[in-house]
Design an enzyme around this catalytic site. Structure first.
Site, PDB file in Angstrom:
ATOM      1  NE  ARG A  66      -3.741  -1.937   2.739  1.00 33.34           N
ATOM      2  CZ  ARG A  66      -3.559  -3.135   3.242  1.00 33.34           C
ATOM      3  NH1 ARG A  66      -2.356  -3.503   3.675  1.00 33.34           N
ATOM      4  NH2 ARG A  66      -4.551  -4.008   3.308  1.00 33.34           N
ATOM      5  CE  LYS A  93      -7.487  -1.532   5.656  1.00 33.47           C
ATOM      6  NZ  LYS A  93      -8.044  -1.909   4.337  1.00 33.47           N
ATOM      7  CG  HIS A 151      -5.545   0.766  -2.897  1.00 32.69           C
ATOM      8  ND1 HIS A 151      -4.715   0.567  -1.812  1.00 32.69           N
ATOM      9  CD2 HIS A 151      -6.469  -0.224  -2.823  1.00 32.69           C
ATOM     10  CE1 HIS A 151      -5.119  -0.478  -1.117  1.00 32.69           C
ATOM     11  NE2 HIS A 151      -6.180  -0.985  -1.708  1.00 32.69           N
ATOM     12  NE  ARG A 154      -3.561  -4.134  -0.646  1.00 33.22           N
ATOM     13  CZ  ARG A 154      -2.810  -4.958   0.090  1.00 33.22           C
ATOM     14  NH1 ARG A 154      -1.508  -4.976  -0.075  1.00 33.22           N
ATOM     15  NH2 ARG A 154      -3.363  -5.766   0.976  1.00 33.22           N
ATOM     16  CG  HIS A 177      -5.963  -9.718   1.956  1.00 31.68           C
ATOM     17  ND1 HIS A 177      -6.449  -9.975   0.692  1.00 31.68           N
ATOM     18  CD2 HIS A 177      -5.784  -8.368   2.020  1.00 31.68           C
ATOM     19  CE1 HIS A 177      -6.559  -8.840   0.028  1.00 31.68           C
ATOM     20  NE2 HIS A 177      -6.155  -7.860   0.808  1.00 31.68           N
ATOM     21  CE1 TYR A 186      -7.605  -6.824  -6.002  1.00 30.04           C
ATOM     22  CE2 TYR A 186      -7.445  -8.075  -3.977  1.00 30.04           C
ATOM     23  CZ  TYR A 186      -7.391  -6.870  -4.637  1.00 30.04           C
ATOM     24  OH  TYR A 186      -7.124  -5.728  -3.948  1.00 30.04           O
TER      25      TYR A 186
END
Length: 202
Positions: A66, A93, A151, A154, A177, A186
């Site tokens: 990110r 994050k 973004h 990513r 994740h 995705y």
């Protein structure tokens, strides 16, 4: 979380949040903008208004970090184990540690280190708003008519890996994740691309 604790402590008999339709709250999944491999090639070949923004964006395309993590990346975070380079970071994050393998393509985007110390940041970048303006101008120069932001790099990383045969679980771990279902959006993009390709036979 508070309601679950209340149930555990016998303050409530049941968590009323379980009756809520999460889909009704969250709504439809928003489409993910991403670049095709050919579009990434165009960006690599073209000059950009800001060279520092260009290399940071392409670095993210090749490793999936990110904006906040690219900005915070220090030279001491990059290490070599045998023939493989990695970036060891704490995700801004989520505050979770992550080890990101750095491909040759990602390493090629790193700036010259020069006299930078271990604690110096790898990339020196403008604000996110300024970087976004430069990205949009760069994309327009390349004839890419997409709503580009940092973004998008990513999203590009994830869709490219899945398109090239990467498995969902591994891509999920590379993105940092915590659960695979976060990465499944995705996979849906790849399924749509597959269906669209099959439709060409019509």
């Amino acid at each position: 979380t508070a309601l679950n604790i209340a149930v555990d402590d016998d303050v409530l008999s049941v968590n009323p949040g379980l009756a809520i339709d999460r889909k009704a709250i969250c709504g439809e999944e928003t489409p993910r903008e991403y670049l095709t491999i050919d579009e990434v090639r165009k960006l690599i070949e073209a000059d950009a208004p800001r060279a520092d923004v260009k290399i940071a964006f392409l670095f993210s395309c090749f490793c999936g970090l990110r904006w906040s993590d690219v900005c915070a990346l220090r030279w001491c975070d990059i290490s070599c184990n045998g023939n493989h380079y990695h970036a060891r970071i704490t995700i801004k994050k989520t505050r979770r540690p992550l080890v990101v393998p750095l491909s040759e393509a990602a390493l090629q985007q790193l700036p010259e280190r020069g006299n930078a110390g271990d604690d110096d940041t790898v990339f020196t970048l403008p604000s996110l708003d300024a970087a976004t303006r430069h990205l949009k101008a760069w994309a327009m120069l390349c004839g890419i008519n997409k709503n580009i932001s940092f973004h998008v790099a990513r999203h590009t990383f994830a869709t490219a890996l899945l398109s090239l045969g990467g498995d969902l679980y591994t891509v999920s771990k590379l993105l940092g994740h915590s659960e695979v279902h976060t990465t499944q959006i995705y996979a849906k993009i790849i399924d749509q691309k597959r269906d669209n390709t099959a439709d060409l036979l019509n």
